[in-house]
Scaffold this active site. Structure first.
Site, PDB file in Angstrom:
ATOM      1  N   GLY A   1      -6.395 -31.279  15.813  1.00  0.00           N
ATOM      2  CA  GLY A   1      -5.857 -29.996  15.366  1.00  0.00           C
ATOM      3  C   GLY A   1      -4.717 -29.570  16.275  1.00  0.00           C
ATOM      4  O   GLY A   1      -3.981 -30.404  16.806  1.00  0.00           O
TER       5      GLY A   1
ATOM      6  N   VAL B   1      -4.600 -28.373  19.293  1.00  0.00           N
ATOM      7  CA  VAL B   1      -4.635 -28.892  20.671  1.00  0.00           C
ATOM      8  C   VAL B   1      -4.641 -30.421  20.665  1.00  0.00           C
ATOM      9  O   VAL B   1      -3.849 -31.064  21.357  1.00  0.00           O
ATOM     10  CB  VAL B   1      -5.864 -28.377  21.448  1.00  0.00           C
ATOM     11  CG1 VAL B   1      -5.864 -28.939  22.866  1.00  0.00           C
ATOM     12  CG2 VAL B   1      -5.887 -26.861  21.489  1.00  0.00           C
TER      13      VAL B   1
ATOM     14  N   GLY C   1     -10.881 -34.775  17.136  1.00  0.00           N
ATOM     15  CA  GLY C   1     -10.206 -33.576  16.626  1.00  0.00           C
ATOM     16  C   GLY C   1      -8.725 -33.603  16.912  1.00  0.00           C
ATOM     17  O   GLY C   1      -8.316 -33.628  18.073  1.00  0.00           O
TER      18      GLY C   1
ATOM     19  N   LYS D   1     -13.883  -9.460  24.739  1.00  0.00           N
ATOM     20  CA  LYS D   1     -13.763 -10.116  23.435  1.00  0.00           C
ATOM     21  C   LYS D   1     -14.030  -9.085  22.358  1.00  0.00           C
ATOM     22  O   LYS D   1     -14.859  -8.187  22.553  1.00  0.00           O
ATOM     23  CB  LYS D   1     -14.796 -11.250  23.334  1.00  0.00           C
ATOM     24  CG  LYS D   1     -14.417 -12.324  22.355  1.00  0.00           C
ATOM     25  CD  LYS D   1     -13.546 -13.392  22.987  1.00  0.00           C
ATOM     26  CE  LYS D   1     -13.081 -14.398  21.960  1.00  0.00           C
ATOM     27  NZ  LYS D   1     -12.294 -15.477  22.535  1.00  0.00           N
TER      28      LYS D   1
HETATM   29  P1  NAD Z   1      -7.985 -26.577  15.165  1.00  0.00           P
HETATM   30  O1  NAD Z   1      -8.838 -25.836  14.193  1.00  0.00           O
HETATM   31  O2  NAD Z   1      -6.503 -26.493  15.058  1.00  0.00           O
HETATM   32  O3  NAD Z   1      -8.382 -28.132  15.186  1.00  0.00           O
HETATM   33  C1  NAD Z   1      -9.679 -28.611  15.141  1.00  0.00           C
HETATM   34  C2  NAD Z   1      -9.606 -29.993  14.496  1.00  0.00           C
HETATM   35  O4  NAD Z   1     -10.880 -30.616  14.630  1.00  0.00           O
HETATM   36  C3  NAD Z   1      -9.269 -29.983  13.004  1.00  0.00           C
HETATM   37  O5  NAD Z   1      -8.209 -30.892  12.755  1.00  0.00           O
HETATM   38  C4  NAD Z   1     -10.580 -30.413  12.339  1.00  0.00           C
HETATM   39  O6  NAD Z   1     -10.369 -31.117  11.136  1.00  0.00           O
HETATM   40  C5  NAD Z   1     -11.173 -31.303  13.415  1.00  0.00           C
HETATM   41  N1  NAD Z   1     -12.625 -31.476  13.354  1.00  0.00           N
HETATM   42  C6  NAD Z   1     -13.588 -30.570  13.079  1.00  0.00           C
HETATM   43  N2  NAD Z   1     -14.809 -31.120  13.168  1.00  0.00           N
HETATM   44  C7  NAD Z   1     -14.622 -32.426  13.523  1.00  0.00           C
HETATM   45  C8  NAD Z   1     -15.490 -33.519  13.767  1.00  0.00           C
HETATM   46  N3  NAD Z   1     -16.819 -33.401  13.667  1.00  0.00           N
HETATM   47  N4  NAD Z   1     -14.944 -34.702  14.123  1.00  0.00           N
HETATM   48  C9  NAD Z   1     -13.607 -34.847  14.220  1.00  0.00           C
HETATM   49  N5  NAD Z   1     -12.736 -33.853  13.984  1.00  0.00           N
HETATM   50  C10 NAD Z   1     -13.229 -32.646  13.645  1.00  0.00           C
HETATM   51  O7  NAD Z   1      -8.480 -26.047  16.609  1.00  0.00           O
HETATM   52  P2  NAD Z   1      -7.688 -26.112  17.990  1.00  0.00           P
HETATM   53  O8  NAD Z   1      -6.919 -24.843  18.185  1.00  0.00           O
HETATM   54  O9  NAD Z   1      -7.010 -27.417  18.131  1.00  0.00           O
HETATM   55  O10 NAD Z   1      -8.907 -26.028  19.028  1.00  0.00           O
HETATM   56  C11 NAD Z   1      -9.763 -27.130  19.256  1.00  0.00           C
HETATM   57  C12 NAD Z   1     -10.877 -26.711  20.209  1.00  0.00           C
HETATM   58  O11 NAD Z   1     -10.305 -26.250  21.437  1.00  0.00           O
HETATM   59  C13 NAD Z   1     -11.736 -25.547  19.694  1.00  0.00           C
HETATM   60  O12 NAD Z   1     -13.054 -25.721  20.161  1.00  0.00           O
HETATM   61  C14 NAD Z   1     -11.112 -24.328  20.356  1.00  0.00           C
HETATM   62  O13 NAD Z   1     -12.036 -23.263  20.493  1.00  0.00           O
HETATM   63  C15 NAD Z   1     -10.732 -24.912  21.704  1.00  0.00           C
HETATM   64  N6  NAD Z   1      -9.640 -24.199  22.387  1.00  0.00           N
HETATM   65  C16 NAD Z   1      -8.427 -24.072  21.796  1.00  0.00           C
HETATM   66  C17 NAD Z   1      -7.403 -23.419  22.470  1.00  0.00           C
HETATM   67  C18 NAD Z   1      -6.029 -23.289  21.874  1.00  0.00           C
HETATM   68  O14 NAD Z   1      -5.086 -22.960  22.603  1.00  0.00           O
HETATM   69  N7  NAD Z   1      -5.855 -23.565  20.585  1.00  0.00           N
HETATM   70  C19 NAD Z   1      -7.629 -22.876  23.755  1.00  0.00           C
HETATM   71  C20 NAD Z   1      -8.898 -23.038  24.347  1.00  0.00           C
HETATM   72  C21 NAD Z   1      -9.898 -23.702  23.656  1.00  0.00           C
END
Ligand code: NAD
Length: 352
Positions: free
Chosen positions: A181, A183, A179, A80
């Protein structure tokens, strides 16, 4: 604990630091392990307050990458990088200086996207090093990993349903997704296709409204979603939201989502276990994106990536079987499986 002690205790191979006064680069690369292959892990762009804070984060995240790659059968190690800077300080020259830093390690570490970085940044870095992965599809890359992460979570949920209810069908099951977002919104689409009932929540109200109108999802306030009456609670927001108080309020049989480190403390896995709530360890169920990037490094083929992401179901089946056999939590079982693969590689490497 000082950094030497952390590294010795957690088994890190290297912590490499670089500064470049001309561009303002202050970066750290932590390599936890190259036993299974080159260490791969995203680069986080973040305004850390101190060197120690940045280094500790890089060390912690690199170890998690080793375990994620190991348990998912990838021939990759864990690494990392962190760039310590404020968002406004990101320039192409600084990114190129970081790229040269990555290049100086001659492939021991391969960088990718993480918090604060974009695919465009990665393209700039790729201009000075070939040790970068996770490119747009138009460039022959694997594209945004989030849809594949969501697919992996869905596959993992199947193993959870089978373990908890004896059937892996989503029909008439209720899934509460925290959430929406990158994913989360892909995941709710897949769950809807599978016939699951949905309860959703996001800090962004418009995202909730879209899910409610397009997928007939019920909505809940972000501060209450963990208490939703459901079969699966899927944390797909930030890490650390499941603390002992939140865990005491869960009304689900399964916790399975994409969030990295959803538990405030690893020890909280025991609280879930005591409440007979099945926990899918984060680094097993959320590996779809990593598997996708690993496929890119071999020459990207979407079908091949999907087949490998489907393996997350079987991986979780192994984790639950091991947990049952040894009467430990699924998190402990996953750690044991990952550590065994690493020990085997170590034994093979040390020779006669
Ligand atoms: P993102 O930033 O696109 O989405 C996160 C969402 O969560 C946002 O819409 C935000 O408004 C919402 N949010 C934040 N706090 C909240 C709460 N307390 N209650 C409800 N909603 C809340 O992130 P992402 O890429 O979708 O990733 C989500 C999680 O998955 C993260 O922890 C990330 O580390 C993990 N992850 C993502 C990937 C990937 O491919 N994107 C891979 C492995 C792990």
């Amino acid at each position: 604990m000082d950094l030497f002690n952390i590294m010795a205790k957690e088994g890190h191979e290297q912590l490499v630091v670089s500064t470049d006064p001309e561009t303002g680069l202050k970066a750290i690369i932590a390599i936890h392990s190259t036993l299974l292959g080159p260490s791969l892990g995203g680069c986080r762009f973040w305004a850390y307050k101190t060197f120690e804070e940045a280094a500790a984060d890089a060390l912690r995240l690199s170890k998690a990458m080793t375990y994620k790659a190991a348990i998912n059968g990838l021939n990759l190690g864990g690494g990392k990088a962190v760039i310590c800077a404020k968002p406004g300080e990101k320039t192409p020259a600084l990114l190129r200086a970081f790229g040269r830093f990555v290049d100086s390690l001659a492939g021991l570490y391969v960088t990718a996207e993480d918090v604060g970085m974009t695919m465009a940044d990665l393209e700039t870095i790729r201009g000075v090093t070939r040790y970068a992965a996770g490119f747009p599809e138009a460039m022959g890359g694997s594209g945004d990993p989030s849809p594949m992460t969501a697919r992996g979570v869905l596959n993992g949920m199947r193993a959870c349903l089978k373990e908890a209810f004896g059937s892996d069908s989503f029909r008439d099951r209720t899934v509460a997704v925290q959430g929406l977002g990158k994913v989360g919104r892909n995941l709710v689409g897949l769950l809807h296709q599978e016939g699951a009932r949905l309860i959703v929540s996001d800090l962004d109200v418009s995202r909730m409204k879209t899910a409610a109108s397009e997928l007939q999802a019920k909505t809940m306030q972000p501060n209450r979603i963990h208490a939703a009456d459901c079969d699966i609670f899927a944390p797909c927001a930030m890490g650390g939201l499941l603390n002992p108080v939140a865990i005491s309020k869960l009304r689900c049989r399964i916790v399975a989502g994409s969030a990295n480190n959803p538990l405030a403390n690893r020890a909280d896995a025991k609280l879930l276990h005591r409440r007979r709530i099945l926990y899918a360890p984060d680094y097993v169920i959320n590996a779809g994106g990593l598997i996708n990037v690993a496929c890119e490094m071999e020459g990207y083929q979407k079908e091949k990536a999907e087949t490998r992401v489907a393996g997350i179901t079987e991986n979780l089946v192994r984790v639950f079987a091991r947990a049952n056999e040894e009467k430990v939590t699924p998190l402990e079982a996953a750690d044991r499986l990952a550590e065994e693969r690493l020990a085997k590689a170590r034994a093979g490497r040390s020779g006669p």
